[in-house]
Scaffold this motif. Structure first.
Motif, PDB file in Angstrom:
ATOM      1  N   LEU A  30      -2.928  -1.853  -3.890  1.00 31.73           N
ATOM      2  CA  LEU A  30      -4.187  -2.134  -4.573  1.00 31.73           C
ATOM      3  C   LEU A  30      -4.032  -1.982  -6.086  1.00 31.73           C
ATOM      4  CD1 LEU A  30      -7.250  -2.769  -4.076  1.00 31.73           C
ATOM      5  CD2 LEU A  30      -7.605  -0.341  -4.528  1.00 31.73           C
ATOM      6  N   PHE A  56      -3.009   1.653  -0.248  1.00 28.60           N
ATOM      7  CA  PHE A  56      -3.216   2.578  -1.361  1.00 28.60           C
ATOM      8  C   PHE A  56      -1.980   3.433  -1.493  1.00 28.60           C
ATOM      9  CE2 PHE A  56      -7.651   2.516   0.588  1.00 28.60           C
ATOM     10  CZ  PHE A  56      -8.136   1.565  -0.279  1.00 28.60           C
ATOM     11  N   ILE A  61      -6.851   7.318  -3.804  1.00 28.58           N
ATOM     12  CA  ILE A  61      -7.499   6.004  -3.802  1.00 28.58           C
ATOM     13  C   ILE A  61      -8.039   5.807  -5.212  1.00 28.58           C
ATOM     14  CG2 ILE A  61      -9.377   4.615  -2.870  1.00 28.58           C
ATOM     15  CD1 ILE A  61      -9.113   6.239  -0.282  1.00 28.58           C
ATOM     16  N   ALA A  65     -11.343   1.182  -6.515  1.00 30.49           N
ATOM     17  CA  ALA A  65     -10.981   0.568  -5.224  1.00 30.49           C
ATOM     18  C   ALA A  65     -12.118  -0.227  -4.606  1.00 30.49           C
ATOM     19  CB  ALA A  65     -10.486   1.635  -4.251  1.00 30.49           C
ATOM     20  N   GLU A  66     -13.281   0.374  -4.474  1.00 30.55           N
ATOM     21  CA  GLU A  66     -14.395  -0.317  -3.818  1.00 30.55           C
ATOM     22  C   GLU A  66     -14.795  -1.576  -4.580  1.00 30.55           C
ATOM     23  OE1 GLU A  66     -17.622   2.331  -2.434  1.00 30.55           O
ATOM     24  OE2 GLU A  66     -16.160   3.947  -2.754  1.00 30.55           O
ATOM     25  N   LEU A 100     -15.352   2.091   2.539  1.00 33.24           N
ATOM     26  CA  LEU A 100     -14.399   0.976   2.538  1.00 33.24           C
ATOM     27  C   LEU A 100     -14.846  -0.125   3.508  1.00 33.24           C
ATOM     28  CD1 LEU A 100     -11.054   2.984   2.471  1.00 33.24           C
ATOM     29  CD2 LEU A 100     -12.151   1.785   0.569  1.00 33.24           C
TER      30      LEU A 100
END
Length: 185
Positions: A30, A56, A61, A65-66, A100
């Motif tokens: 990511l 990841f 994380i 990320a989101e 997620l």
């Protein structure tokens, strides 16, 4: 690199009369560059489908990320989170999984996590995710025959015994088939 390696391997398979089909794909670490790289066609998705395997770093994380996963989804791709049961941040806070999944992600756990190839905490988290019906399919994350051997057979029967034949078929056959043929899960 992936497509050239695939082509080379397919030639070897054909030359040696081995009955095996290979399909392109890889895990993609990511980063905030993924949406742009996908738009340019610079990332190999799973069998060139709308499904993309995202991983990841094992220890964390990223804060973004989101947002990035949501952007990937908005661009028509379906992110699949690879081996979430091995991520230290998820192990500390399993509620992250809900967020997620809320961005449209699917989950793939490693067969080795179920069969004891990793830490006990990884197995515990994998079983937790299976009990909560959060897992879409099982992968090997095999690196070679010597390192992280594929343990799919053993994991299939473990899931069959604990969760039933239908779940095992979905995780090992039906859902991977849908990904391979770019069908909705």
């Amino acid at each position: 690199v992936i497509l050239k390696s695939l082509e080379k391997t397919e030639k070897l398979i054909k030359t040696n009369n081995i009955n095996l089909s290979l399909y392109p794909g890889s895990e993609v670490l990511l980063s905030d560059e993924i949406p742009g790289l996908l738009k340019k066609g610079n990332i190999v998705t799973l069998n060139n489908s709308r499904y993309i395997m995202i991983e990841f770093r094992m220890g964390s994380i990223p804060l973004y990320a989101e947002e990035i996963l949501f952007e990937i989804k908005l661009n028509g791709y379906i992110p699949i989170i690879a081996h979430p049961e091995r991520n230290l941040e998820i192990l500390k806070n399993p509620d992250i999984i809900e967020r997620l999944i809320g961005t449209g992600c699917l989950l793939q756990i490693n067969s080795g996590s179920l069969t004891g190839d990793f830490k006990r905490s990884n197995k515990k988290m994998a079983l937790y995710l299976l009990k909560k019906s959060k897992v879409t399919f099982i992968g090997t994350d095999a690196h070679s025959y010597r390192m992280r051997k594929p343990t799919m057979y053993k994991a299939f029967f473990m899931i069959h015994k604990k969760f039933g034949l239908e779940m095992a078929k979905n995780l090992f056959y039906r859902n991977p088939y849908k990904i391979l043929h770019n069908k909705e899960i």
